[in-house]
Design an enzyme around this catalytic site. Structure first.
Site, PDB file in Angstrom:
ATOM      1  CE  LYS A   1      -0.302  -0.328   5.038  1.00 51.27           C
ATOM      2  NZ  LYS A   1      -1.084  -0.904   6.149  1.00 51.27           N
TER       3      LYS A   1
ATOM      4  NE  ARG B   1      -6.822   0.330  10.780  1.00 51.59           N
ATOM      5  CZ  ARG B   1      -5.558   0.124  10.389  1.00 51.59           C
ATOM      6  NH1 ARG B   1      -4.620   1.017  10.661  1.00 51.59           N
ATOM      7  NH2 ARG B   1      -5.224  -0.976   9.745  1.00 51.59           N
TER       8      ARG B   1
ATOM      9  CE1 TYR C   1      12.549  31.938   5.385  1.00 55.46           C
ATOM     10  CE2 TYR C   1      12.342  29.558   5.287  1.00 55.46           C
ATOM     11  CZ  TYR C   1      12.388  30.780   4.651  1.00 55.46           C
ATOM     12  OH  TYR C   1      12.267  30.841   3.300  1.00 55.46           O
TER      13      TYR C   1
ATOM     14  CG  MET D   1       8.897  24.455   0.233  1.00 55.85           C
ATOM     15  SD  MET D   1       7.979  25.542  -0.866  1.00 55.85           S
ATOM     16  CE  MET D   1       6.892  26.380   0.274  1.00 55.85           C
TER      17      MET D   1
HETATM   18  C1  LIG Z   1      -0.336  -1.843   6.882  1.00 54.19           C
HETATM   19  C2  LIG Z   1      -0.935  -3.142   7.253  1.00 54.19           C
HETATM   20  C3  LIG Z   1      -0.139  -4.291   7.386  1.00 54.19           C
HETATM   21  C4  LIG Z   1       1.372  -4.243   7.348  1.00 54.19           C
HETATM   22  O1  LIG Z   1       1.852  -3.783   8.589  1.00 54.19           O
HETATM   23  P1  LIG Z   1       3.419  -3.594   8.867  1.00 54.19           P
HETATM   24  O2  LIG Z   1       3.498  -3.170  10.285  1.00 54.19           O
HETATM   25  O3  LIG Z   1       3.884  -2.537   7.909  1.00 54.19           O
HETATM   26  O4  LIG Z   1       4.074  -4.893   8.584  1.00 54.19           O
HETATM   27  C5  LIG Z   1      -0.772  -5.504   7.599  1.00 54.19           C
HETATM   28  N1  LIG Z   1      -2.121  -5.576   7.715  1.00 54.19           N
HETATM   29  C6  LIG Z   1      -2.914  -4.491   7.627  1.00 54.19           C
HETATM   30  C7  LIG Z   1      -4.381  -4.641   7.790  1.00 54.19           C
HETATM   31  C8  LIG Z   1      -2.348  -3.238   7.411  1.00 54.19           C
HETATM   32  O5  LIG Z   1      -3.135  -2.149   7.357  1.00 54.19           O
END
Ligand SMILES: *Cc1c(COP(=O)(O)O)cnc(C)c1O
Length: 375
Positions: free
Chosen positions: A43, A141, A264, A316
């Protein structure tokens, strides 16, 4: 590498695909001992490393199950992983089933509504409708809570919804923490929930859980962070190989007197005669601007072998570094400064910047030029 033709000012990112493959094999080996297959979580553009390159490398290495967060990510991955199973973690948006079907993506269904909608769609379209079910064991979640799952499990297993789930998964809240009872609680709840549908393969482990002997591996593991060199075992040294290296050339060097101010809002003041260097890397490149507190530097960089603090407010597009202690040989226009890599691993860099290594990865800027090694 010093002056990359496409971006002579800017920072340069090196991504080691062979290291990603090595890391996937290391994770897969830990699963094999327990009869679990190893997927890959790609992802967020494969945690900033590039979903096409990383996805293709993992696919060639033998990874056959992937997890993305969005349909658009699944569509990009599909082009480089033609036969892979691709699950989309963030579920089924209302009216979104058609897009899944078009790219042969599998939704991770997280509510009764999503399950009902997917079932209707695949029944009408005459599809087998492979999909995962997400159950919630404490993260609160996404996913069905234990009560909802216990009402549904038997019926879905009998095919009442028009499809058979191909995976049951839950996600841990505190897998990188040893001294919390939450992991055991989630493991116990998930075991109960999986028992209600014993024919559905189950998935429980993210990166850290893969390395914990106290947590079950089930059929399929879902590591992300560890693939990209993040430390899945913060309680001990990092078993993974470095994947990401970020370097930039020195643009300018100047000497200032003790008492002069830098950056800055004049937030940093030299306590001694100081050599400063400036590089092309700022908050627009995804580097966090605010230190944990105003007197703490956002971090350090490597000039030669010397760790040198980042000073003043991050701009920036620019970063100012106190290079007084570096060897003069390395303090020259065009000489290379390392921002991530070596002793400056992503966990360390994230911690110094008041955040986590995950965010350092997902913030890697599209402005950086990139070199991919191996794959
Ligand atoms: C992001 C995610 C993972 C991977 O988790 P890591 O800690 O990066 O290994 C696995 N399962 C779900 C549902 C996730 O959202």
């Amino acid at each position: 590498m010093t002056h990359h033709p496409a971006n002579p000012h800017g920072a340069h990112l090196t991504i080691d695909l062979d290291a990603i493959i090595h890391n996937w094999r290391l994770l897969a080996a830990r699963g094999e001992a327990n009869g679990a297959a190893c997927g890959g979580v790609v992802k967020a553009n494969a945690y900033g490393t590039g979903i096409e390159k990383t996805g293709a490398a993992l696919y060639q290495a033998g990874c056959r199950t992937f997890f993305v967060a969005h349909v658009s990510e699944g569509e990009r991955l599909r082009r480089v992983a033609p036969e892979a199973v691709i699950y989309v973690l963030n579920g089924l948006p209302s009216g979104g089933a058609g897009a899944y079907q078009a790219a042969s993506l599998r939704p991770v269904l997280g509510s009764i509504e999503e399950i009902g909608e997917w079932g209707d769609h695949v029944t009408q379209a005459g599809l087998s409708g492979e999909a995962a079910i997400h159950v919630d064991t404490g993260l609160n979640r996404l996913g069905l809570d234990p009560e909802a799952w216990s009402e549904l499990a038997e019926r879905i297993g009998q095919g009442d919804y028009g499809f058979m789930p191909t995976l049951l998964l839950t996600h841990l809240a505190s897998s990188e923490t040893l001294d919390t009872p939450q992991n055991a609680e989630q493991a116990r709840l998930f075991a109960e929930m999986a028992e209600l549908a014993p024919d559905i393969p189950a998935s429980f482990c993210n990166s850290s859980a893969v390395f914990r002997d106290d947590l079950p591996k089930y059929s399929l593991m879902r590591p992300g962070y560890a693939l990209y060199g993040g430390n899945p075992t913060p309680w001990t040294s990092n078993p993974m190989r470095e994947v990401v290296r970020l370097q930039a050339p020195i643009l300018q060097i100047r000497s200032i007197e003790a008492g002069e101010r830098v950056g800055y809002n004049a937030r940093w003041q030299a306590k001694r005669p100081t050599v400063l260097v400036t590089i092309s890397l700022g908050y627009a490149d995804g580097f966090p601007r605010l230190p944990p507190n105003p007197d703490t530097p956002v971090g350090e960089v490597l000039i030669g072998e010397t760790l040198c603090p980042i000073v003043g407010r991050l701009s920036m597009d620019l970063m100012i570094i106190d290079a007084t202690d570096a060897h003069p040989e390395h303090v020259q226009r065009g000489a290379i400064v390392t921002v991530i890599g070596g002793v400056l691993d992503i966990d360390h860099v994230g911690q110094m910047a008041g955040t986590i290594g995950y965010l350092m990865l997902t913030s890697l800027s599209p402005r950086y030029t990139r070199t991919y090694l191996g794959g």
